[in-house]
Design a protein around this motif. Structure first.
Motif, short mmCIF file in Angstrom:
data_model
loop_
_atom_site.label_atom_id
_atom_site.label_comp_id
_atom_site.label_asym_id
_atom_site.label_seq_id
_atom_site.Cartn_x
_atom_site.Cartn_y
_atom_site.Cartn_z
N VAL A 71 6.81 100.42 50.31
CA VAL A 71 6.53 99.41 51.33
C VAL A 71 5.75 98.23 50.77
CG1 VAL A 71 5.41 98.96 53.53
CG2 VAL A 71 6.58 101.13 53.15
N LYS A 72 4.75 98.49 49.92
CA LYS A 72 3.92 97.41 49.38
C LYS A 72 4.75 96.38 48.64
CE LYS A 72 0.19 96.48 46.09
NZ LYS A 72 -0.76 97.08 45.11
N ASN A 73 5.63 96.83 47.76
CA ASN A 73 6.46 95.90 47.00
C ASN A 73 7.51 95.25 47.89
OD1 ASN A 73 5.11 96.45 44.61
ND2 ASN A 73 6.45 98.16 44.10
N LEU A 74 7.95 95.97 48.91
CA LEU A 74 8.93 95.41 49.83
C LEU A 74 8.33 94.23 50.60
CD1 LEU A 74 11.86 96.29 50.46
CD2 LEU A 74 11.00 97.37 52.53
N LEU A 75 7.07 94.34 50.98
CA LEU A 75 6.39 93.26 51.69
C LEU A 75 6.25 92.03 50.80
CD1 LEU A 75 3.59 95.24 53.58
CD2 LEU A 75 5.65 94.21 54.57
N ALA A 76 5.89 92.25 49.53
CA ALA A 76 5.77 91.13 48.59
C ALA A 76 7.12 90.45 48.38
CB ALA A 76 5.22 91.63 47.25
N TYR A 77 8.15 91.25 48.31
CA TYR A 77 9.51 90.73 48.13
C TYR A 77 9.92 89.83 49.29
CZ TYR A 77 14.63 90.80 47.94
OH TYR A 77 15.95 90.44 47.92
N PHE A 78 9.74 90.31 50.52
CA PHE A 78 10.19 89.55 51.68
C PHE A 78 9.27 88.39 52.04
CE2 PHE A 78 13.02 93.16 52.50
CZ PHE A 78 14.19 92.46 52.76
N ALA A 79 8.07 88.38 51.50
CA ALA A 79 7.20 87.22 51.71
C ALA A 79 7.85 85.97 51.12
CB ALA A 79 5.84 87.47 51.08
N VAL A 133 5.56 89.73 40.83
CA VAL A 133 6.89 89.79 40.23
C VAL A 133 7.93 90.01 41.32
CG1 VAL A 133 8.38 90.98 38.59
CG2 VAL A 133 5.95 90.68 38.07
N TYR A 134 7.61 90.89 42.27
CA TYR A 134 8.52 91.11 43.40
C TYR A 134 8.63 89.84 44.25
CZ TYR A 134 8.74 96.11 42.52
OH TYR A 134 8.98 97.34 41.97
N PHE A 135 7.55 89.09 44.34
CA PHE A 135 7.56 87.84 45.08
C PHE A 135 8.52 86.84 44.44
CE2 PHE A 135 6.00 83.59 46.05
CZ PHE A 135 5.76 83.65 47.42
N VAL A 136 8.46 86.71 43.12
CA VAL A 136 9.35 85.79 42.41
C VAL A 136 10.81 86.21 42.56
CG1 VAL A 136 10.01 84.93 40.12
CG2 VAL A 136 7.59 85.11 40.73
N PHE A 137 11.08 87.48 42.35
CA PHE A 137 12.46 87.97 42.48
C PHE A 137 12.93 87.89 43.93
CE2 PHE A 137 12.01 89.36 38.21
CZ PHE A 137 13.28 89.61 37.73
N GLY A 138 11.99 88.01 44.87
CA GLY A 138 12.34 87.86 46.28
C GLY A 138 12.86 86.46 46.58
N GLY A 139 12.23 85.45 45.98
CA GLY A 139 12.69 84.08 46.18
C GLY A 139 14.08 83.86 45.62
N ILE A 140 14.33 84.41 44.43
CA ILE A 140 15.65 84.26 43.79
C ILE A 140 16.72 84.99 44.59
CG2 ILE A 140 16.99 84.72 41.72
CD1 ILE A 140 14.35 84.59 40.14
N ILE A 169 13.94 104.14 44.03
CA ILE A 169 14.65 102.88 43.74
C ILE A 169 15.80 102.69 44.70
CG2 ILE A 169 16.09 101.68 42.04
CD1 ILE A 169 14.39 102.95 39.84
N ARG A 170 16.59 103.73 44.88
CA ARG A 170 17.75 103.65 45.76
C ARG A 170 17.33 103.35 47.20
NH1 ARG A 170 20.63 107.29 49.00
NH2 ARG A 170 22.85 106.77 49.22
N ALA A 171 16.31 104.05 47.69
CA ALA A 171 15.85 103.84 49.06
C ALA A 171 15.32 102.42 49.25
CB ALA A 171 14.76 104.85 49.40
N THR A 172 14.58 101.91 48.27
CA THR A 172 14.03 100.56 48.37
C THR A 172 15.13 99.52 48.37
OG1 THR A 172 12.03 101.30 47.22
CG2 THR A 172 12.40 98.94 47.35
N LEU A 173 16.13 99.70 47.49
CA LEU A 173 17.25 98.75 47.43
C LEU A 173 18.06 98.76 48.73
CD1 LEU A 173 18.56 99.20 43.77
CD2 LEU A 173 17.37 97.21 44.74
N LEU A 174 18.32 99.94 49.26
CA LEU A 174 19.05 100.04 50.52
C LEU A 174 18.28 99.34 51.64
CD1 LEU A 174 20.37 103.72 50.43
CD2 LEU A 174 21.75 101.63 50.35
N SER A 175 16.96 99.48 51.64
CA SER A 175 16.14 98.81 52.65
C SER A 175 16.21 97.29 52.49
CB SER A 175 14.68 99.27 52.53
OG SER A 175 14.58 100.64 52.80
#
Length: 249
Positions: A71-79, A133-140, A169-175
């Motif tokens: 969840v933590k990395n998912l939040l950074a990604y979607f920010a 890092v998740y934030f940067v990849f989230g933007g891309i 990894i699989r669960a996070t990517l599916l989310s």
């Protein structure tokens, strides 16, 4: 519309079949062929990919798989991903109406980059990536997801570098795929960009994707999934280059 739907249904079957066997991106297969042969507008193709990807991801998360999500990395990604998805959706609408050749060129280049990224085999890092890092990849990923419903390659590359269990990894990517698709559909709905053609193609594609996924898993071919993935990548790379050339001529 009838002829277009038939060809798209066949394309959905092929894309779903390849993804079921290899885990390879369904969206790239549909968007590349639909764009290259102008089977349907890119807006319609991207919307149908969003709907079908969301259903596919929801099926994968069913049964408690979603509890494994980081969840933590998912939040950074979607920010970062959220505003870029919005920009991507409206950029697709603008270019589709005012500069179609530039949109086709952008799709072709995006497919080529996605294929090259998929060909690179990520090595496991010694330590987990930080949130930025998740934030940067989230933007891309967000801009790709908003434009063409193909957010997978960047975030998949990052996730498979992480020193964590494959089921996480699989669960996070599916989310990521589920939420991105849901957001994209919601943004289009708020902007009143959803048309009858988009809904029609998505509804017809749903049973094709579900049935093909079930049959592919139950009756796999006598060919290595890695071989199928490599062939698909080469064909996608060629279609991306062809689409780019088509846009420039």
């Amino acid at each position: 519309m009838h002829d277009i739907s038939i060809w798209l249904l066949f394309l959905f079957v092929v894309g779903s079949y390849v993804q079921s066997l290899t885990g390879f991106a369904f969206g790239l297969v549909v968007m590349s062929v639909a764009g290259l042969f102008s089977l349907v507008s890119l807006e319609v193709a991207a919307f149908s990919v969003s709907v079908l990807s969301m259903v596919n991801a929801a099926t994968g998360l069913y049964g408690g798989v979603w509890k494994l999500v980081n969840v933590k990395n998912l939040l950074a990604y979607f920010a970062a991903a959220t505003p870029m998805i919005v920009i991507g959706v409206y950029l697709l609408d603008f270019l589709g109406s005012n500069a179609l050749h530039w949109l086709q060129l952008l799709l072709g280049v995006s497919i080529v980059l996605a294929c090259l990224m998929s060909l690179m085999k990520p090595k496991k890092d010694a330590e987990a990536s930080r949130s930025w890092v998740y934030f940067v990849f989230g933007g891309i990923s967000g801009i790709f997801g908003g434009l063409f419903a193909t957010s997978g390659p960047p975030i998949s590359y990052l996730m498979y570098r992480q020193p964590i269990a494959l089921n996480v990894i699989r669960a996070t990517l599916l989310s990521v795929f589920f939420i991105t698709s849901l957001m994209r559909i919601a943004i289009m709905g708020v902007g009143e960009q959803i048309t009858a053609s988009m809904m029609w193609v998505s509804v017809l594609g749903l049973p094709c994707v579900l049935i093909t996924s079930i049959l592919a898993k139950r009756y796999p071919p006598n060919i290595s999934p890695q071989v199928i993935k490599q062939v698909a990548l080469v064909l996608l790379l060629l279609s991306g280059v062809s689409l780019s050339v088509k846009a420039l001529l």
